[in-house]
Design an enzyme around this catalytic site. Structure first.
Site, mmCIF file in Angstrom:
data_model
loop_
_atom_site.group_PDB
_atom_site.id
_atom_site.type_symbol
_atom_site.label_atom_id
_atom_site.label_comp_id
_atom_site.label_asym_id
_atom_site.label_seq_id
_atom_site.Cartn_x
_atom_site.Cartn_y
_atom_site.Cartn_z
ATOM 1 N N ILE A 163 -4.659 -0.556 -54.995
ATOM 2 C CA ILE A 163 -3.937 -0.436 -56.283
ATOM 3 C C ILE A 163 -2.444 -0.230 -55.983
ATOM 4 C CG2 ILE A 163 -3.755 0.844 -58.454
ATOM 5 C CD1 ILE A 163 -6.536 2.053 -57.857
ATOM 6 N N GLY B 114 -7.149 -2.141 -39.768
ATOM 7 C CA GLY B 114 -6.344 -2.936 -38.835
ATOM 8 C C GLY B 114 -6.907 -4.333 -38.642
ATOM 9 N N SER B 115 -8.229 -4.423 -38.450
ATOM 10 C CA SER B 115 -8.830 -5.748 -38.243
ATOM 11 C C SER B 115 -8.750 -6.583 -39.518
ATOM 12 C CB SER B 115 -10.284 -5.615 -37.754
ATOM 13 O OG SER B 115 -11.036 -4.913 -38.701
ATOM 14 N N LEU C 263 -1.132 -0.976 -34.911
ATOM 15 C CA LEU C 263 -1.542 0.200 -34.125
ATOM 16 C C LEU C 263 -2.815 0.760 -34.754
ATOM 17 C CD1 LEU C 263 1.990 1.842 -33.800
ATOM 18 C CD2 LEU C 263 0.938 0.072 -32.373
ATOM 19 N N LYS D 136 -2.459 8.573 -45.209
ATOM 20 C CA LYS D 136 -2.099 9.623 -46.190
ATOM 21 C C LYS D 136 -2.083 11.012 -45.579
ATOM 22 C CE LYS D 136 -6.700 8.532 -46.784
ATOM 23 N NZ LYS D 136 -7.402 7.279 -46.934
ATOM 24 N N LYS E 26 -3.240 12.452 -51.184
ATOM 25 C CA LYS E 26 -2.705 11.358 -52.014
ATOM 26 C C LYS E 26 -1.879 11.917 -53.184
ATOM 27 C CE LYS E 26 -6.656 8.563 -50.694
ATOM 28 N NZ LYS E 26 -8.036 8.216 -51.062
ATOM 29 N N GLU F 210 2.399 1.786 -49.209
ATOM 30 C CA GLU F 210 1.656 1.444 -50.426
ATOM 31 C C GLU F 210 0.155 1.711 -50.280
ATOM 32 O OE1 GLU F 210 2.843 0.074 -53.664
ATOM 33 O OE2 GLU F 210 0.900 1.050 -53.824
ATOM 34 N N GLY G 126 -9.231 -0.909 -36.450
ATOM 35 C CA GLY G 126 -10.521 -0.515 -37.000
ATOM 36 C C GLY G 126 -10.770 -1.261 -38.303
HETATM 37 N N1 LIG Z 1 -10.816 2.567 -44.412
HETATM 38 C C1 LIG Z 1 -10.234 2.543 -45.591
HETATM 39 O O1 LIG Z 1 -10.805 2.067 -46.561
HETATM 40 C C2 LIG Z 1 -8.841 3.120 -45.766
HETATM 41 C C3 LIG Z 1 -8.236 3.059 -47.030
HETATM 42 C C4 LIG Z 1 -6.923 3.546 -47.191
HETATM 43 C C5 LIG Z 1 -6.278 4.106 -46.108
HETATM 44 N N2 LIG Z 1 -6.919 4.188 -44.906
HETATM 45 C C6 LIG Z 1 -6.192 4.782 -43.787
HETATM 46 O O2 LIG Z 1 -5.963 3.763 -42.812
HETATM 47 C C7 LIG Z 1 -5.989 4.327 -41.516
HETATM 48 C C8 LIG Z 1 -7.036 3.595 -40.681
HETATM 49 O O3 LIG Z 1 -8.313 3.757 -41.262
HETATM 50 P P1 LIG Z 1 -9.581 2.947 -40.712
HETATM 51 O O4 LIG Z 1 -10.657 3.187 -41.706
HETATM 52 O O5 LIG Z 1 -9.201 1.553 -40.385
HETATM 53 O O6 LIG Z 1 -9.911 3.762 -39.374
HETATM 54 P P2 LIG Z 1 -10.849 3.303 -38.173
HETATM 55 O O7 LIG Z 1 -11.801 2.258 -38.605
HETATM 56 O O8 LIG Z 1 -11.393 4.563 -37.574
HETATM 57 O O9 LIG Z 1 -9.829 2.630 -37.134
HETATM 58 C C9 LIG Z 1 -8.907 3.373 -36.377
HETATM 59 C C10 LIG Z 1 -8.395 2.473 -35.262
HETATM 60 O O10 LIG Z 1 -7.382 3.163 -34.551
HETATM 61 C C11 LIG Z 1 -7.717 3.215 -33.164
HETATM 62 N N3 LIG Z 1 -7.245 4.519 -32.679
HETATM 63 C C12 LIG Z 1 -7.437 5.733 -33.210
HETATM 64 N N4 LIG Z 1 -6.834 6.682 -32.473
HETATM 65 C C13 LIG Z 1 -6.258 6.048 -31.434
HETATM 66 C C14 LIG Z 1 -5.505 6.478 -30.322
HETATM 67 N N5 LIG Z 1 -5.220 7.774 -30.108
HETATM 68 N N6 LIG Z 1 -5.050 5.537 -29.452
HETATM 69 C C15 LIG Z 1 -5.326 4.224 -29.626
HETATM 70 N N7 LIG Z 1 -6.051 3.748 -30.683
HETATM 71 C C16 LIG Z 1 -6.513 4.661 -31.568
HETATM 72 C C17 LIG Z 1 -9.228 3.092 -33.103
HETATM 73 O O11 LIG Z 1 -9.622 2.588 -31.840
HETATM 74 P P3 LIG Z 1 -11.161 2.229 -31.528
HETATM 75 O O12 LIG Z 1 -11.473 1.020 -32.370
HETATM 76 O O13 LIG Z 1 -11.196 1.897 -30.071
HETATM 77 O O14 LIG Z 1 -11.952 3.431 -31.902
HETATM 78 C C18 LIG Z 1 -9.477 2.099 -34.227
HETATM 79 O O15 LIG Z 1 -9.268 0.793 -33.780
HETATM 80 C C19 LIG Z 1 -6.271 5.821 -41.706
HETATM 81 O O16 LIG Z 1 -5.065 6.535 -41.728
HETATM 82 C C20 LIG Z 1 -6.942 5.881 -43.064
HETATM 83 O O17 LIG Z 1 -6.769 7.109 -43.726
HETATM 84 C C21 LIG Z 1 -8.181 3.696 -44.712
#
Ligand SMILES: NC(=O)c1ccc[n+]([C@@H]2O[C@H](COP(=O)([O-])OP(=O)(O)OC[C@H]3O[C@@H](n4cnc5c(N)ncnc54)[C@H](OP(=O)(O)O)[C@@H]3O)[C@@H](O)[C@H]2O)c1
Length: 415
Positions: A125, A12-13, A6, A96, A194, A118, A9
């Site tokens: 980490i 997820g990718s 779900l 988080k 965190k 995690e 981004g």
């Molecule tokens: N990035 C990091 O390094 C990192 C590290 C640790 C934890 N996290 C956590 O992991 C989570 C994801 O982060 P991310 O950086 O991957 O975020 P991101 O790149 O902004 O990706 C979010 C994804 O969720 C989709 N999305 C968001 N709201 C939606 C909704 N209402 N309905 C359907 N799809 C929705 C977005 O769709 P679209 O692609 O169409 O916009 C996108 O594919 C967050 O909670 C973040 O705090 C991230």
């Protein structure tokens, strides 16, 4: 094991890519394939797996074994994850912010189901498992973490290159280490989320972000860096949890720490968490705290645990028969650093010393920076340990003095 992702981004990718690329080693480790079969996004896009923009299309499928929430946000993912848990399906999440507000509600819903998180602290980490499992025999005396890579990059750049906060932030944005709107990272909120998760595992604390002391790094100047160097400190944004008897203090703020401490040497976008247990002493966990593949590493480790059937409830790993309470902010007792821009005239120093002593605050060290202009100079002080309420009171009094120019600045010192 079939999974739905779900949010497709950054993380997820990367989860889909890593599951496909490391398919063989993952199967060898857990004895079955972990296959991403569908992902949710807001917009249609090219992807390694089928994408839908309709959440119901995913929630209605009966063949999904685990749901991985990587959307971000708070209310929307909470609503979706709650629905999934009510359907008795396990969840893995890196979110988080959602956990900082709703971790206990999620634990109640999950009961014996798995909720893996995690990736929510420290990116790749494995700090959740370390605290929940490896250190579970210890009374956790303290947790001190560099939990936000963006802030750590900015402070490291200010320290190493002598540049100002705004220039370091701009550089971080150019390098992709900071968001266009960096407020969540530089104001300490992300680190606080965190810290709250870690404090739930260590102490069962139910605090929310608004209950704890949170200060960001936006007011740190080159003068603070100058003082820190003179006195063998470095400045880090730390998330701190400390337990004494049944009280736990939780705070996130820029901190002066001795440059010889292990955590003081953690520079750039890296994260680190130092945990001191009564049995094991101090342990430092260090690594990349963000990034797609880094975070995917942690997400998939939870999926592998689910495939191996290795998860243990409750989700936060803390049972309620031992009660810890949050220490009131006013009762925090530590050393402080003060930077005061003053009118450069006779008697100012003694007036400040008198005000400090009237408030029960004793000076540990003092430094005067060579004059910046004809009429002002900057004075730096460190204090012996004192109560937060006394230092806050002193700041209010100082602010009213006509010889004080600019708002007095205070930073806490950690030994
Ligand atoms: N990035 C990091 O390094 C990192 C590290 C640790 C934890 N996290 C956590 O992991 C989570 C994801 O982060 P991310 O950086 O991957 O975020 P991101 O790149 O902004 O990706 C979010 C994804 O969720 C989709 N999305 C968001 N709201 C939606 C909704 N209402 N309905 C359907 N799809 C929705 C977005 O769709 P679209 O692609 O169409 O916009 C996108 O594919 C967050 O909670 C973040 O705090 C991230």
């Amino acid at each position: 094991m079939k999974i739905a992702i779900l949010g497709y981004g950054v993380v997820g990718s990367a989860v889909a890519k890593a599951l496909i690329e490391n398919e063989k080693i993952i199967r060898a480790r857990c004895g079955q394939n972990i296959t991403p079969v569908i992902a949710l996004a807001r917009h249609k896009k090219d992807a390694l797996i089928p994408i839908t923009t309709n959440i119901d299309e995913i929630l209605q499928r009966e063949d999904i074994d685990v749901f991985v929430e990587l959307m971000g946000g708070i209310e929307k993912p909470f609503e979706i994850v709650s629905q999934i848990l009510k359907k008795k399906k396990p969840v893995v999440s890196a979110n988080k912010a959602m956990l900082a507000y709703y971790r206990y509600e999620l634990e109640n819903l999950a009961k014996d189901l798995t909720f893996g998180y995690e990736a929510s602290v420290g990116g790749g980490i494995p700090i959740i498992k370390a605290l929940k499992e490896g250190l579970s025999a210890n009374n956790i005396l303290s947790i001190k973490g560099i939990l936000n890579g963006t802030s750590n990059y900015i402070l490291s750049a200010m320290n190493a290159k002598g540049i100002k906060f705004d220039d370091a932030l701009k550089k971080a944005q150019e390098l992709g280490y900071a968001e266009a709107d960096p407020s969540f990272d530089i104001e300490g909120q992300d680190a606080a989320h965190k810290l709250l998760i870690l404090a739930s595992i260590a102490y069962g604390l139910r605090a929310k972000p608004e209950d704890i002391l949170i200060e960001g790094i936006g007011n740190i100047t080159s003068e603070d860096m100058y003082f820190a160097k003179e006195f063998d400190f470095v400045i880090k944004l730390l998330g701190i949890a400390k337990a004494k008897n049944s009280k736990v203090e939780l705070r996130v703020h820029p901190t002066m720490i001795n440059k010889d401490k292990m955590i003081a040497k953690v520079d750039g976008v890296m994260n680190a968490v130092s945990i001191t247990g009564d049995l094991l002493g101090e342990n430092l966990y260090y690594g990349a705290g963000a990034g797609g593949m880094t975070t995917a590493s942690a997400v998939i480790s939870d999926l592998i645990d689910i495939a191996r059937n290795e998860f243990k409830s409750p989700m936060l790993g803390f049972r309620d028969d031992l009660q810890f309470e949050l220490l009131a902010k006013d009762e925090i007792f530590t050393k402080y650093y003060l930077r005061l821009k003053v009118e450069d005239k006779v008697g100012v120093l003694s007036k400040i010393a008198k005000l400090m002593s009237e408030n029960g605050i004793s000076i540990d060290s003092f430094l005067q920076k060579p004059k910046q202009d004809e009429i002002h100079s900057t004075l730096f002080f460190t204090t012996h340990s004192t109560f937060e309420k006394d230092i806050q009171n002193l700041l209010l009094i100082l602010q009213k003095q006509d010889f004080i120019k600019d708002k007095p600045f205070m930073m806490r010192i950690e030994e």
